[in-house]
Design an enzyme around this catalytic site. Structure first.
Site, short mmCIF file in Angstrom:
data_model
loop_
_atom_site.label_atom_id
_atom_site.label_comp_id
_atom_site.label_asym_id
_atom_site.label_seq_id
_atom_site.Cartn_x
_atom_site.Cartn_y
_atom_site.Cartn_z
N ASP A 1 67.81 -77.69 11.96
CA ASP A 1 68.51 -78.78 11.29
C ASP A 1 69.99 -78.76 11.65
OD1 ASP A 1 66.17 -79.42 10.20
OD2 ASP A 1 66.69 -78.94 8.11
N ALA A 2 70.54 -77.52 11.71
CA ALA A 2 71.98 -77.40 11.97
C ALA A 2 72.31 -77.90 13.37
CB ALA A 2 72.40 -75.95 11.82
N TYR B 1 70.65 -80.05 15.10
CA TYR B 1 70.47 -81.50 15.10
C TYR B 1 71.71 -82.18 14.50
CZ TYR B 1 68.39 -86.05 14.00
OH TYR B 1 68.13 -87.40 13.90
N ASP B 2 72.15 -81.64 13.35
CA ASP B 2 73.33 -82.21 12.70
C ASP B 2 74.55 -82.15 13.62
OD1 ASP B 2 71.84 -82.71 10.52
OD2 ASP B 2 72.54 -80.99 9.35
N SER C 1 44.17 -109.42 6.52
CA SER C 1 43.87 -108.39 5.53
C SER C 1 42.44 -107.92 5.77
CB SER C 1 44.09 -108.91 4.12
OG SER C 1 43.29 -110.03 3.91
N GLU D 1 40.72 -94.07 9.60
CA GLU D 1 42.13 -93.75 9.34
C GLU D 1 42.37 -93.78 7.84
OE1 GLU D 1 44.49 -96.70 11.31
OE2 GLU D 1 43.37 -96.44 13.17
N LYS E 1 44.04 -95.00 4.52
CA LYS E 1 44.66 -96.27 4.13
C LYS E 1 45.91 -95.94 3.33
CE LYS E 1 43.46 -100.80 2.30
NZ LYS E 1 44.68 -101.03 1.55
N ASP F 1 49.10 -96.20 1.17
CA ASP F 1 49.44 -97.13 0.09
C ASP F 1 50.94 -97.44 0.14
OD1 ASP F 1 49.11 -98.74 -2.04
OD2 ASP F 1 48.86 -97.14 -3.52
N ARG G 1 55.03 -108.40 5.69
CA ARG G 1 53.81 -109.16 5.98
C ARG G 1 53.91 -110.59 5.45
NH1 ARG G 1 49.01 -110.43 3.49
NH2 ARG G 1 47.26 -110.61 4.92
N GLU H 1 52.59 -99.13 8.28
CA GLU H 1 52.82 -99.11 6.85
C GLU H 1 54.07 -98.30 6.55
OE1 GLU H 1 50.41 -100.81 5.53
OE2 GLU H 1 50.35 -100.36 3.39
N TYR I 1 49.83 -98.19 13.17
CA TYR I 1 48.39 -98.13 13.41
C TYR I 1 47.77 -99.38 14.02
CZ TYR I 1 48.83 -100.28 8.82
OH TYR I 1 49.22 -101.09 7.78
N LYS J 1 37.57 -98.73 11.51
CA LYS J 1 37.71 -99.75 12.56
C LYS J 1 36.71 -99.49 13.67
CE LYS J 1 42.64 -99.81 11.57
NZ LYS J 1 44.00 -99.51 11.99
N LYS K 1 37.48 -98.32 -0.35
CA LYS K 1 38.41 -98.05 -1.46
C LYS K 1 37.85 -96.96 -2.37
CE LYS K 1 41.68 -101.33 -1.24
NZ LYS K 1 41.69 -102.52 -2.02
N CYS L 1 57.38 -95.98 -41.35
CA CYS L 1 57.92 -96.07 -39.98
C CYS L 1 58.59 -94.75 -39.61
CB CYS L 1 58.93 -97.21 -39.89
SG CYS L 1 59.84 -97.23 -38.34
N CYS M 1 62.63 -95.54 -39.37
CA CYS M 1 63.49 -95.86 -40.51
C CYS M 1 62.88 -95.51 -41.86
CB CYS M 1 63.87 -97.34 -40.48
SG CYS M 1 62.46 -98.42 -40.78
N CYS N 1 56.36 -102.07 -38.40
CA CYS N 1 57.46 -101.78 -39.31
C CYS N 1 58.11 -103.13 -39.62
CB CYS N 1 58.47 -100.85 -38.62
SG CYS N 1 60.03 -100.79 -39.50
N CYS O 1 65.57 -101.85 -38.68
CA CYS O 1 65.07 -100.58 -38.16
C CYS O 1 65.81 -100.22 -36.85
CB CYS O 1 63.57 -100.70 -37.89
SG CYS O 1 62.88 -99.26 -37.06
S1 IVH Z 1 44.63 -102.04 9.77
C1 IVH Z 1 43.33 -106.31 10.64
N1 IVH Z 1 45.09 -99.53 9.15
O1 IVH Z 1 45.82 -102.07 4.30
C2 IVH Z 1 43.60 -104.91 10.28
N2 IVH Z 1 45.71 -101.20 7.58
O2 IVH Z 1 43.81 -104.01 3.27
C3 IVH Z 1 44.93 -104.69 9.73
N3 IVH Z 1 46.79 -100.33 5.57
O3 IVH Z 1 47.49 -105.03 5.15
C4 IVH Z 1 45.13 -103.50 8.97
N4 IVH Z 1 46.73 -98.21 6.12
O4 IVH Z 1 48.89 -102.94 4.73
C5 IVH Z 1 45.17 -100.80 8.74
N5 IVH Z 1 45.46 -97.27 8.74
C6 IVH Z 1 45.57 -98.54 8.36
C7 IVH Z 1 46.13 -98.90 7.12
C8 IVH Z 1 46.18 -100.26 6.77
C9 IVH Z 1 47.11 -99.09 5.19
C10 IVH Z 1 47.03 -101.53 4.74
C11 IVH Z 1 47.74 -102.65 5.48
C12 IVH Z 1 46.81 -103.83 5.40
C13 IVH Z 1 45.92 -103.47 4.26
C14 IVH Z 1 44.56 -104.11 4.43
#
Ligand code: IVH
Length: 727
Positions: A49-50, A52-53, A98, A132, A134, A136, A155, A229, A281, A345, A370, A464, A467, A482, A487
């Site tokens: 780190d040092a 790099y800094d 999506s 992959e 997902k 959040d 998006r 993401e 991704y 995918k 999910k 309460c 009060c 209350c 209060c």
């Molecule tokens: S691929 C057409 N890969 O999930 C395919 N999406 O529900 C486009 N997300 O809008 C998405 N991790 O915001 C893909 N490894 C990943 C992801 C991912 C999170 C989110 C992304 C997308 C949403 C779809």
């Protein structure tokens, strides 16, 4: 930024960089970029780190001494540049789609079956997938031209987002320059046997024809939309929330909201302070490069220096995919960031192309698996009662702290007495708690088998806790209240709510400050906020001159908030943010609203009779009238509501609604479109931007499909109307 050279001081001598300095600056940039690449993309840092800094410091000094050496993509430029006041639109060259969801192994198997049917193949076809995590966070679309980052956006609605380039530049994990690759043949497949190899002969021929010969490629694409993401780690989330709490600000509910709030900061230097991270991704438009498969894409991204998630697996057949999902279901809690599922995918792009899209919304070749809402067990240590702004007494369970979906949970709401009886929650019980999305954790059930007999039942207090007034629970109501208007806790909560983002949005007045203001007696009703002086504020803990001046300025600013915010801030029972908007839009001014009869109020779309009565009763109270007079005397002048749109999010877009909507009434949906600057129309034509189809949609849906008008579900429409939540 200077607008003309005339603005430069003529007398100051500006040092000019020689070739040596120029070369050194370039060297330093290269070294820093390489260090970033090794650190972020390869997870294999070579520099301490040092060290790099030290490189960064030297480069910064060089650029300060010789400003002409400064380049827009210099690694030093990641601390945030000019503040922007509004975001400009960012069109996606290829729409950001999506995904459809799968909620269990059977859904995944059914999806594979559908793919096979679509391809006209039988069970002998072994499809290769990439699994992959997902992430959040928030999806972003980044444009690189000749390897240089040029811009990036959110998006938005999938076709148009917002340009957040200055904020994206602050993300250290995001290279401003891609690393050119040495010449190599585009890969047909990374592993044997590939999906293409196991395709039926006819399809394989088609694929082979399309793909051959493998192009020789090197360097970087001429132009590419790179998608991924942006997210915030648990650690950073905890750090920021601790800081916000310290300053008396509002904390974020979860890392996703914190990331959203940080990414949409108007001031990039603020974004830079919140250390965001990113995983890339996917690809949108791409010129001058060809990827053969998702696996090839991820590998190439990594080689260009882009950060990709290491937890990826190529799976052969859906059963291997299911195993991956199960595996991560068990260990996702160990990750330093939130995921909400797995994205599966189809690996080869040839097969992806063959499969195409379901609609303009989602591709057929990918699905989001999910995880169900996360649940964990913990123990109820005690039950306390909180007093809200309307005097409602809410029992809250104090739990033995547990980690749940990335945050430590120590409390859960029990709603009211009936709810406690229904679930039979006792102090000392082991309970299952869950957090679904952004909702406050709740107790799902009591693990009765774990009872020892030592547990104690809970009874609502008769007085309460703030009060000491005897509480009341009206016939037929679940809520105990209350009734004391004086209060102290009610007052504190009323002031806190008035100042919150849901109402007058007065920055700097958080829970702590409101408590101090009300406890000290300086604020006896919300109007008193407007007569506070700096000297009074300076008497409080952790209050310096600068902060006090800021708070007073924010209070002053709030005097002209839109009418809906003031209505919301008044704290009328049953009136939240949305109903306040509805009332403001119907009546236009506070005077007209306060004069409205119950019948008039009940006649407003979305306002029921009970709510209408509650509003009338509120305005009939002498104390309300006094408070309104006092606010007026203090100079509070809410902006009257006009019918002008409140946003241009849907500007230029026209929507048609069809079928039965379940969450919205048709008129409400149309009003939302208008509020967001769009048009609602009754019939589908080429000019229609979207058809929103509820259940039992008929001819309009068929027509939309025929003329390729994008079709949205009600949920997708609602998602489009939403700003990323900040709290
Ligand atoms: S691929 C057409 N890969 O999930 C395919 N999406 O529900 C486009 N997300 O809008 C998405 N991790 O915001 C893909 N490894 C990943 C992801 C991912 C999170 C989110 C992304 C997308 C949403 C779809």
């Amino acid at each position: 930024m200077p607008t003309s050279t005339n603005e430069l001081p003529l007398t100051t001598e500006v040092a000019r960089a020689g070739a040596q300095e120029q070369q050194r600056a370039e060297e330093l940039r290269q070294q820093i970029r390489r260090a970033n690449y090794l650190y972020y993309a390869q997870d294999a840092p070579e520099l301490s780190d040092a060290a790099y800094d030290a490189l960064m410091r030297e480069l910064r000094e060089l650029e300060e001494t010789y400003p002409e050496l400064l380049t827009a993509d210099s690694p030093t430029q990641r601390v945030g540049t000019d503040a922007v006041t509004t975001f400009t639109p960012y069109p996606h060259r290829v729409p950001m789609l999506s995904l459809d969801n799968a909620f269990g192994a059977d859904d995944l198997r059914a999806w594979e079956e559908k793919l096979r049917r679509q391809l006209g193949a039988g069970p002998e076809l072994r499809i290769e997938y990439v699994c992959e995590l997902k992430i959040d966070g928030l999806s972003v679309n980044l444009t690189y031209e000749d390897g240089r980052f040029v811009a990036g956006g959110t998006r938005g609605d999938g076709l148009m987002g917002e340009d957040i380039s200055p904020n994206l530049r602050t993300i250290s994990a995001l290279p401003m320059q891609l690393l050119p690759l040495p010449p190599r043949a585009a890969k047909i497949s990374h592993t044997e046997p590939s999906a293409a190899a196991s395709l039926p002969a006819s399809l394989f021929d088609a694929v082979a024809l399309e793909e051959a010969p493998a192009p020789l490629q090197q360097g970087v694409p001429t132009r590419i939309e790179i998608r991924g993401e942006v997210f915030m780690s648990h650690r950073e989330f905890a750090r920021i929330n601790a800081e916000l709490e310290e300053q008396g600000g509002k904390t974020f509910a979860n890392p996703r909201n914190a990331a959203a709030g940080s990414l949409r900061q108007k001031d990039p230097s603020e974004t830079a302070r919140r250390r965001l991270d990113v995983f890339l991704y996917a690809v949108g438009e791409c010129e001058g490069w060809s990827f053969q498969s998702q696996h090839d894409l991820l590998q190439t991204y990594r080689e260009w220096g882009l950060r990709t998630n290491p937890n990826v697996r190529v799976c052969s057949g859906i059963e291997e995919v299911i195993a991956f999902c199960d595996e991560w279901g068990g260990k996702k809690g160990e990750l330093p960031y939130d995921i909400d599922g797995v994205v599966v995918k189809v690996n080869t792009f040839a097969l992806q192309r063959e499969l195409g899209q379901v609609s303009s919304r989602a591709p057929r070749w990918a699905i989001a698996y999910k995880y169900p809402a996360l649940q964990v067990r913990t123990r109820v240590e005690s039950i306390e009662v909180q007093v809200g702004r309307t005097g409602a007494l809410t029992p809250v369970a104090n739990l033995t702290p547990v980690a749940l979906a990335g945050v430590t949970v120590a409390r859960a709401t029990l709603h009211n007495e009936d709810e406690i009886r229904r679930k039979d929650v006792r102090v000392g019980d082991t309970v299952v708690i869950q957090r679904a999305g952004e909702v406050i954790p709740e107790i799902v059930e009591v693990v009765k088998g774990e009872r020892t007999g030592e547990e104690s039942e809970f009874f609502m207090p008769s007085h309460c806790p703030s009060c000491g007034s005897p509480v009341v629970r009206p016939e037929g109501e679940a809520v105990t209240r209350c009734p004391n208007e004086e209060c102290p806790k009610k007052l504190h909560e009323r002031v806190r709510y008035f100042a919150s983002r849901a109402a007058m949005d007065i920055e700097g007045l958080g829970d702590k400050q409101c408590e101090q203001l009300t406890q000290s007696g300086l604020v006896r009703d919300v109007a008193d906020l407007y007569s506070l002086t700096k000297e009074q504020l300076l008497g409080f803990e952790r209050m310096g001159d600068k902060l006090a001046t800021k708070i007073l300025a924010h209070i002053e600013e709030s005097k002209t908030r839109p009418l809906a915010r003031l209505i919301s801030g008044l704290g009328i029972r049953h009136i939240g943010e949305h109903s306040s908007e509805v009332l403001a839009s119907h009546f236009g001014t506070l005077e007209r609203l306060t004069a409205a009869s119950v019948d008039e109020l009940a006649g407003v779309f979305e306002i029921g009779r009970r709510t209408a009565e509650s509003i009338r009763a509120f305005f009939d109270e002498p104390r309300t009238q006094q408070a309104l007079d006092k606010l007026h005397d203090a100079g509070v002048r809410p902006q009257s509501h006009t019918n002008a749109p409140q946003s241009d999010r849907f500007a230029g877009k026209s929507f048609v609604f069809t079928g039965t909507l379940t969450r919205l009434k048709r008129e409400e949906a149309e009003a939302m479109v208008k509020r967001l600057g769009g048009r609602a129309s009754g019939s589908v034509s080429k000019q229609t931007s979207y058809l929103v189809a509820g259940t039992e949609a008929g001819s309009k849906l068929t027509k939309a499909q025929e003329i390729s008008v994008p079709v949205l579900t009600e949920d997708e429409f609602l998602q489009m109307t939403e700003e990323p939540a900040e709290e």
